[in-house]
Design an enzyme around this catalytic site. Structure first.
Site, PDB file in Angstrom:
ATOM      1  N   GLU A  24     -15.195 -54.872 -17.932  1.00 20.54           N
ATOM      2  CA  GLU A  24     -13.837 -54.412 -17.637  1.00 20.54           C
ATOM      3  C   GLU A  24     -12.886 -55.609 -17.600  1.00 20.54           C
ATOM      4  OE1 GLU A  24     -11.528 -53.398 -13.499  1.00 20.54           O
ATOM      5  OE2 GLU A  24     -13.551 -52.608 -13.723  1.00 20.54           O
ATOM      6  N   LYS A  74     -15.201 -44.394  -8.481  1.00 23.28           N
ATOM      7  CA  LYS A  74     -15.177 -45.772  -8.006  1.00 23.28           C
ATOM      8  C   LYS A  74     -14.717 -45.761  -6.550  1.00 23.28           C
ATOM      9  CE  LYS A  74     -12.100 -49.786  -8.592  1.00 23.28           C
ATOM     10  NZ  LYS A  74     -11.085 -50.398  -9.469  1.00 23.28           N
TER      11      LYS A  74
END
Length: 203
Positions: free
Chosen positions: A37, A126
């Protein structure tokens, strides 16, 4: 070759520059972390994503973090990214991500956010910031989530607490400063990644 049973770890390369991206990305992948990411508040993040996608091909799933808007989702997709991670839960962002065939990992804390994210089609959740919620809070949330929901802890997760979080039932983790800090050379990142992977797999 396609990815086979990747580790449930997301390497967060916050602050990476395009010039560093490929070498650092190769180091992270070499350690076994194959989901990468690049947060959008990094320097030239879309260019870093383009270079990582080109270099790593099918060896890694590459995308962006700190994604807040639908237009940003489209920009990441155009750069070749296939992963969208957000610090918050915005249903239009999740829905746009899924329409484009990308993985969606929105940030959640409360059950309301969690179920809104799942209703919008999130790939997984998340838990952020995980250290704020704590293990007891995570377990209370986990108890009401649908079976099979993937829940990753992000924020304050490292070697020191991997074992406790895994034992408590977390599915995976996002690794930021414990894996990479701006300017660190690839050999240091590889060493840190190796230690994190070893800690996770032995926890």
């Amino acid at each position: 070759m396609p990815l086979l049973e990747p580790l449930p770890l997301i390497g967060i390369l916050r602050g990476i520059t395009p010039e560093e991206a490929v070498a650092v990305g190769e180091a992270v992948v070499a350690a076994g972390i194959t989901t990468l990411e690049v947060p959008l508040n990094s320097p030239e993040p879309l260019e870093s994503i383009r270079r990582l996608v080109e270099a790593l091909g099918e060896r890694a799933l590459v995308g962006a973090g700190t994604v807040l808007t639908v237009s940003q989702v489209c920009e990441v997709h155009a750069a070749g990214g296939r992963l969208i991670v957000s610090p918050n839960c915005r249903q239009p962002v999740i829905e746009a991500t899924r329409r484009l065939g990308m993985q969606s990992w929105p940030g959640i804390v409360t059950p309301t956010e969690a179920f809104d994210a799942l209703d919008a089609g999130a790939t997984g959740l998340k838990l952020f910031p995980a250290v704020q919620v704590g293990i007891d809070g995570m377990q209370a949330l986990r108890a009401v989530l649908p079976r099979g929901t993937k829940l990753y802890a992000v924020g304050g997760i490292d070697i020191s607490n991997f074992s406790a979080w895994r034992t408590a039932g977390i599915d995976g983790a996002g690794l930021g400063g414990a894996l990479y800090r701006p300017g660190q050379p690839p050999d240091r990142v590889l060493d840190q990644a190796d230690k994190l992977v070893a800690s996770w797999t032995s926890a």
